[in-house]
Write a protein that holds these residues in place. Sequence first.
Motif, PDB file in Angstrom:
ATOM      1  N   ILE A  20      60.767  -5.605  69.746  1.00 32.97           N
ATOM      2  CA  ILE A  20      59.664  -5.470  70.704  1.00 32.97           C
ATOM      3  C   ILE A  20      60.198  -4.963  72.041  1.00 32.97           C
ATOM      4  N   TRP A  21      61.323  -5.514  72.485  1.00 29.94           N
ATOM      5  CA  TRP A  21      61.919  -5.068  73.744  1.00 29.94           C
ATOM      6  C   TRP A  21      62.279  -3.592  73.697  1.00 29.94           C
ATOM      7  N   LEU A  22      62.828  -3.148  72.565  1.00 27.85           N
ATOM      8  CA  LEU A  22      63.204  -1.737  72.437  1.00 27.85           C
ATOM      9  C   LEU A  22      61.993  -0.816  72.461  1.00 27.85           C
ATOM     10  N   LYS A  23      60.862  -1.340  72.053  1.00 19.53           N
ATOM     11  CA  LYS A  23      59.637  -0.524  72.053  1.00 19.53           C
ATOM     12  C   LYS A  23      59.137  -0.278  73.475  1.00 19.53           C
ATOM     13  N   GLN A  24      59.405  -1.230  74.374  1.00 17.45           N
ATOM     14  CA  GLN A  24      58.912  -1.130  75.743  1.00 17.45           C
ATOM     15  C   GLN A  24      60.052  -1.379  76.735  1.00 17.45           C
ATOM     16  N   PRO A  25      60.998  -0.438  76.843  1.00 21.32           N
ATOM     17  CA  PRO A  25      62.183  -0.668  77.673  1.00 21.32           C
ATOM     18  C   PRO A  25      61.881  -0.870  79.153  1.00 21.32           C
ATOM     19  N   MET A  26      60.833  -0.258  79.676  1.00 21.25           N
ATOM     20  CA  MET A  26      60.510  -0.430  81.085  1.00 21.25           C
ATOM     21  C   MET A  26      60.073  -1.864  81.354  1.00 21.25           C
ATOM     22  N   ALA A  65      69.371  -3.167  58.163  1.00 16.14           N
ATOM     23  CA  ALA A  65      68.038  -3.067  57.563  1.00 16.14           C
ATOM     24  C   ALA A  65      67.392  -1.715  57.846  1.00 16.14           C
ATOM     25  N   GLY A  66      68.021  -0.915  58.713  1.00 20.02           N
ATOM     26  CA  GLY A  66      67.490   0.414  59.018  1.00 20.02           C
ATOM     27  C   GLY A  66      66.442   0.431  60.111  1.00 20.02           C
ATOM     28  N   LEU A  67      66.246  -0.674  60.797  1.00 21.78           N
ATOM     29  CA  LEU A  67      65.204  -0.755  61.814  1.00 21.78           C
ATOM     30  C   LEU A  67      65.639  -0.206  63.169  1.00 21.78           C
ATOM     31  N   GLN A  75      82.376   3.567  76.361  1.00 18.98           N
ATOM     32  CA  GLN A  75      82.673   2.227  75.855  1.00 18.98           C
ATOM     33  C   GLN A  75      81.410   1.448  75.497  1.00 18.98           C
ATOM     34  N   ARG A  76      80.267   2.029  75.765  1.00 18.36           N
ATOM     35  CA  ARG A  76      78.999   1.334  75.480  1.00 18.36           C
ATOM     36  C   ARG A  76      78.433   1.779  74.142  1.00 18.36           C
ATOM     37  N   VAL A  77      77.721   0.868  73.513  1.00 14.63           N
ATOM     38  CA  VAL A  77      76.962   1.198  72.304  1.00 14.63           C
ATOM     39  C   VAL A  77      75.495   1.069  72.672  1.00 14.63           C
ATOM     40  N   LEU A  78      74.749   2.145  72.428  1.00 16.59           N
ATOM     41  CA  LEU A  78      73.328   2.172  72.749  1.00 16.59           C
ATOM     42  C   LEU A  78      72.512   2.015  71.478  1.00 16.59           C
ATOM     43  N   TYR A  79      71.459   1.215  71.558  1.00 17.85           N
ATOM     44  CA  TYR A  79      70.604   0.934  70.407  1.00 17.85           C
ATOM     45  C   TYR A  79      69.194   1.424  70.679  1.00 17.85           C
ATOM     46  N   ARG A  80      68.570   1.958  69.629  1.00 13.48           N
ATOM     47  CA  ARG A  80      67.163   2.349  69.741  1.00 13.48           C
ATOM     48  C   ARG A  80      66.475   2.118  68.412  1.00 13.48           C
ATOM     49  N   ARG A  81      65.172   2.025  68.476  1.00 14.05           N
ATOM     50  CA  ARG A  81      64.370   1.783  67.283  1.00 14.05           C
ATOM     51  C   ARG A  81      64.394   3.002  66.364  1.00 14.05           C
ATOM     52  N   ASN A  82      64.354   2.752  65.080  1.00 16.57           N
ATOM     53  CA  ASN A  82      64.230   3.816  64.093  1.00 16.57           C
ATOM     54  C   ASN A  82      62.760   3.847  63.695  1.00 16.57           C
ATOM     55  N   GLU A  83      61.981   4.613  64.432  1.00 19.42           N
ATOM     56  CA  GLU A  83      60.521   4.623  64.251  1.00 19.42           C
ATOM     57  C   GLU A  83      60.111   5.084  62.850  1.00 19.42           C
ATOM     58  N   GLU A  88      57.816   3.516  57.702  1.00 17.60           N
ATOM     59  CA  GLU A  88      57.955   3.441  56.245  1.00 17.60           C
ATOM     60  C   GLU A  88      57.806   2.001  55.767  1.00 17.60           C
ATOM     61  N   PHE A  89      58.400   1.063  56.514  1.00 12.15           N
ATOM     62  CA  PHE A  89      58.279  -0.353  56.171  1.00 12.15           C
ATOM     63  C   PHE A  89      56.811  -0.794  56.203  1.00 12.15           C
ATOM     64  N   VAL A  90      56.108  -0.437  57.266  1.00  9.63           N
ATOM     65  CA  VAL A  90      54.692  -0.823  57.391  1.00  9.63           C
ATOM     66  C   VAL A  90      53.877  -0.221  56.247  1.00  9.63           C
ATOM     67  N   LYS A  91      54.139   1.026  55.937  1.00  8.39           N
ATOM     68  CA  LYS A  91      53.423   1.690  54.842  1.00  8.39           C
ATOM     69  C   LYS A  91      53.717   0.997  53.505  1.00  8.39           C
ATOM     70  N   THR A  92      54.984   0.733  53.249  1.00  5.03           N
ATOM     71  CA  THR A  92      55.377   0.073  52.001  1.00  5.03           C
ATOM     72  C   THR A  92      54.770  -1.324  51.906  1.00  5.03           C
TER      73      THR A  92
END
Length: 97
Positions: A20-26, A65-67, A75-83, A88-92
């Motif tokens: 949820i946080w990744l969906k709304q970073p601001m 899980a692919g999310l 040196q940083r690792v950045l994460y973002r949602r796999n929309e 696909e998960f919601v559809k399945t």
Amino acid sequence: MVLEDVMKALAHPARMEMLIWLKQPMEFFGIPDAEAVDGISAGQFERSGLSQSAVSAHLATLQRAGLISSRRVGQRVLYRRNEESIAEFVKTLNETL
């Protein structure tokens, strides 16, 4: 995508919150969407009150899980949602149930 693996990843409240946080970073990180295109640093998630190792473990579970996806920048690792994977998960899930 294995439906059960995604559901297990989503079963923990902290992991759901991270997605949820990744969906709304601001709203959650104070980072404008345009600046968050590449992702959010793992250190930002420590605001959840979890230790760095717990945050890393939760992010790794979401990634397996692919999310979410990650990208190393210096040196940083950045994460973002796999929309695409989330859609696909919601559809399945809709088709299955």
